[in-house]
Design a protein around this motif. Structure first.
Motif, short mmCIF file in Angstrom:
data_model
loop_
_atom_site.label_atom_id
_atom_site.label_comp_id
_atom_site.label_asym_id
_atom_site.label_seq_id
_atom_site.Cartn_x
_atom_site.Cartn_y
_atom_site.Cartn_z
N GLY A 1 0.89 -1.19 -0.03
CA GLY A 1 0.10 0.11 -0.06
C GLY A 1 1.14 1.43 -0.03
N ALA A 2 0.20 2.13 -0.42
CA ALA A 2 1.10 3.68 -0.46
C ALA A 2 1.13 4.06 0.70
N ASN B 1 5.98 -2.74 -13.13
CA ASN B 1 5.09 -2.95 -11.77
C ASN B 1 5.43 -4.49 -11.67
N GLN C 1 3.52 8.89 -11.50
CA GLN C 1 1.95 8.55 -11.45
C GLN C 1 1.87 7.54 -12.64
N CYS D 1 3.06 4.10 -12.17
CA CYS D 1 2.33 3.46 -11.08
C CYS D 1 0.80 2.81 -11.68
N ASN E 1 -3.33 0.53 -10.92
CA ASN E 1 -3.39 -0.63 -9.70
C ASN E 1 -2.37 -0.52 -8.93
N ARG F 1 0.32 0.41 -6.20
CA ARG F 1 0.16 1.30 -4.86
C ARG F 1 1.24 1.24 -3.79
N ASN F 2 2.29 0.22 -4.22
CA ASN F 2 3.30 0.11 -3.41
C ASN F 2 4.38 1.09 -3.53
N ASP G 1 -4.33 11.24 -5.17
CA ASP G 1 -4.29 10.04 -6.28
C ASP G 1 -4.09 8.79 -5.85
N PHE G 2 -3.38 8.64 -4.73
CA PHE G 2 -2.77 7.44 -4.08
C PHE G 2 -3.62 7.08 -2.60
N ASN G 3 -4.11 7.80 -2.00
CA ASN G 3 -4.64 7.69 -0.90
C ASN G 3 -3.87 6.90 0.12
N PRO G 4 -2.78 7.21 0.47
CA PRO G 4 -1.62 6.65 1.17
C PRO G 4 -1.68 6.45 2.67
#
Length: 621
Positions: free
Chosen positions: A16-17, A208, A231, A234, A237, A239-240, A269-272
């Motif tokens: 995850g981000a 990826n 961006q 990535c 999909n 998000r790491n 954009d990534f909801n980290p």
């Protein structure tokens, strides 16, 4: 140092981000490196891509991992480099997808770009028709190149360009000439990499699958093109991705960088998962409290382990200021400090100023006391604070090489003139004399021309003497001070040059080339107390920092004060960076009086960065 619980949580974050807001001294580089190490350990077959903003930062990260025995052969599963180097690799391996050859060459030189742009016009009359008398040809070409760079940084192709008049067609033809020559310019590196990734989802999926984790250091310095490349890399999909940065250390706004790409765009954009490293193992409470007050931060300082110290002094003059620094330095060397565990050495001290000319009294006092010191320098052979001496240096270059269109453009940008920039003259001095008309402030530079020639022996002493005699009398004290110091800088380089070049071999060409090669710089061993400007201090840290010359007009610089806005905001960021270079102790000072090179004494006010603190100290007394 051992990892704190919060650092450990970040290091052990797997999928995850993740966004890490990391202030000065929070161990962000260590956390980033340790997370890469942890990923290599728990994910035995995956590769990690770590991107930085400078070759030096990339080398430091690789060195940390290389010397870590626990990493071992797993280092082969890490790719570490700058964003530009990664993008260049993408172009060389996948450029064929957008019509590029694998051996595409890079035209980074401004002179080459100008020549390419000029070549799209079949003859000069065609260029004149386009201009219709509105602009000088070379000014027009220079403006076009600037707009082309801006469009490419914003990832706008010619067909989508909305600049008025004939510019989109010129932009397209410029690109066509580059393609014909199997070349690209520096701005194309990010633009082409973005196109390859954005237009080819299979390539994105391939990257990826190869790199399961991506880490971005110093993310506060991202600009639009860099963020869009990341961006696109990535895709929809992946998000790491980890971003690490400190918004308060964003000082490259002039390059289009902004911390908003990290703190706003990435979050949107990534909801980290967002972590804030508010513990500090480097800086002390008082230093961070002062820095927070400077930028209006409400950061809690209770997490800082050491109390430390920030002290502010008002000195009678620069000589007294230098003596105060010397006394405090020698006292700390002898007695140490309760918040500093190890015995202090000269290398634990740094003295920071807004510009290099503030150090003259420090240099004198340290030399008298035999205190070792050295200057932290850029690779550039010589640099100036004033436009006058920047123009003078450009004039020297044109006398050496009348066909040097690039530096001619820079000179005409610096000196407004109705004289056509592209005029060809067999007598470059005559051209320069016409440029330096009596109507502009640079006219006095003509006084040095009789002593400058590419033929025969150079008598640079007379050229500099003439400049000193004819300096403009209408300049402000601040302008005049910097100008005299700039001329003195020429003297230092000329003196060094004369010391190892026989008189019969002292030509203008050999002198200017010696400067470019760094042969006229004083050779300092990097040992002792370091003297450096605020701009040079970024990324460094010391147990004890002295920031001197904190007078209004010096730090912040008077030109930034006059301009206000972004320029003044950058000065505040520079001050923040300077203060947070101190790990334990920070001593701030300003001289109430300043001796100008021509003998006058100038009264000074404390910098706005310390005036409030000085007033509070006065009230307590």
């Amino acid at each position: 140092m051992k990892l704190s619980p919060k650092q450990k949580t970040i290091v052990e974050h797997i999928d995850g981000a993740i966004l890490v807001n990391a202030g000065p001294g929070s161990g962000k580089t260590r956390v980033l490196t340790e997370r890469v190490k942890h990923l290599l350990s728990v994910k035995k077959r995956v590769k990690v891509l770590a991107l930085t903003f400078s070759n030096m930062a990339a080398e430091e990260m690789r060195s940390r991992l290389d010397t870590d025995r626990e990493v071992g052969e797993a280092i082969e599963r890490v790719t570490i480099g700058t964003i530009h180097s990664f993008c260049l690799d993408v172009i060389q391996s996948r450029g064929y997808l957008i019509g590029l050859r694998p051996d595409v060459s890079l035209f980074e030189n401004e002179t080459d770009r100008v020549a390419i742009l000029r070549s799209i016009f079949t003859d000069e009359s065609q260029l004149q028709v386009i201009l219709s008398g509105k602009q000088k040809p070379d000014t027009f070409l220079s403006t076009c190149l600037s707009i082309i760079s801006e469009q490419k940084r914003n990832l706008i192709s010619p067909e989508l360009c909305e600049v008025e008049d004939s510019f989109p067609e010129i932009y397209q033809k410029y690109n066509d000439v580059l393609r014909t020559q199997n070349a690209m310019d520096f701005d194309d590196i990010l633009f082409f990499a973005y196109r390859i990734l954005a237009e080819n989802l299979d390539v994105v999926r391939l990257y990826n699958s190869v790199y399961r984790y991506i880490c971005i250091d110093e993310s506060q310095d991202l600009n639009n093109a860099q963020y869009r490349v990341i961006q696109a890399l990535c895709g929809t999909n992946f998000r790491n991705i980890m971003m690490v940065g400190d918004a308060n250390q964003s000082i490259y706004a002039f390059n289009g960088s902004s911390s908003s790409y990290m703190s706003q765009s990435f979050v949107r954009d990534f909801n980290p998962t967002v972590y804030t490293l508010d513990e500090n193992f480097r800086s002390a409470k008082q230093i961070i409290q002062f820095a927070n007050n400077l930028v209006g931060s409400q950061e809690d300082i209770s997490k800082y382990f050491y109390d430390g110290k920030v002290a502010i002094s008002a000195c009678a003059n620069e000589a007294e200021e230098a003596q105060n620094v010397r006394v405090m330095l020698e006292t700390l060397l002898a007695n140490g400090h309760k918040d500093i565990e190890n015995h202090l050495k000269y290398e634990d001290f740094a003295i920071i100023a807004r510009n290099k000319y503030v150090f003259s009294q420090i240099e004198r006092v340290f030399t008298e006391r035999k205190i070792p010191f050295y200057y932290k320098k850029t690779r550039s052979g010589i640099s100036f604070e004033t436009d006058y001496m920047k123009a003078f240096d450009l004039i020297l270059r044109l006398i050496m090489n009348p066909l040097d269109l690039f530096h001619r453009q820079l000179l005409f940008k610096l000196i407004p003139s109705k004289f056509p920039m592209d005029t060809i003259s067999s007598d470059i001095k005559q051209l320069i004399e016409v440029l330096l008309t009596s109507q502009n402030k640079f006219a006095w530079l003509k006084s040095a021309l009789p002593y400058l020639s590419i033929d025969g022996v150079l008598n640079f002493d007379k050229a500099l003497g003439s400049l000193k005699e004819n300096m403009p009398s209408t300049s402000s004290d601040d302008d005049r001070y910097l100008l005299e110091e700039d001329i003195n800088e020429w003297h230092k380089h000329w003196t060094k040059f004369k010391s190892h070049i026989s008189s019969e071999n002292r030509s203008l060409v050999s002198f200017r080339n010696a400067i470019s090669l760094g042969k006229t710089q004083e050779i300092d061993g990097e040992s002792g107390v370091v003297l450096l400007t605020a701009h040079m201090s970024k990324g460094l840290e010391f147990e004890v920092v002295f920031i001197i010359g904190l007078a209004e007009g010096t730090f912040p610089d008077y030109r930034a004060v006059n301009s206000g806005g972004e320029a003044l905001a950058q000065e505040k960021n520079n001050m923040y960076v300077a203060v947070t270079r101190a790990k334990r102790l920070c001593f701030l000072s300003y001289p109430k009086g300043k001796r100008m090179p021509w003998g006058d004494d100038k009264q000074q006010r404390p910098s706005r960065f310390i005036s409030q603190s000085l007033a509070q100290l006065a009230c307590r007394r």
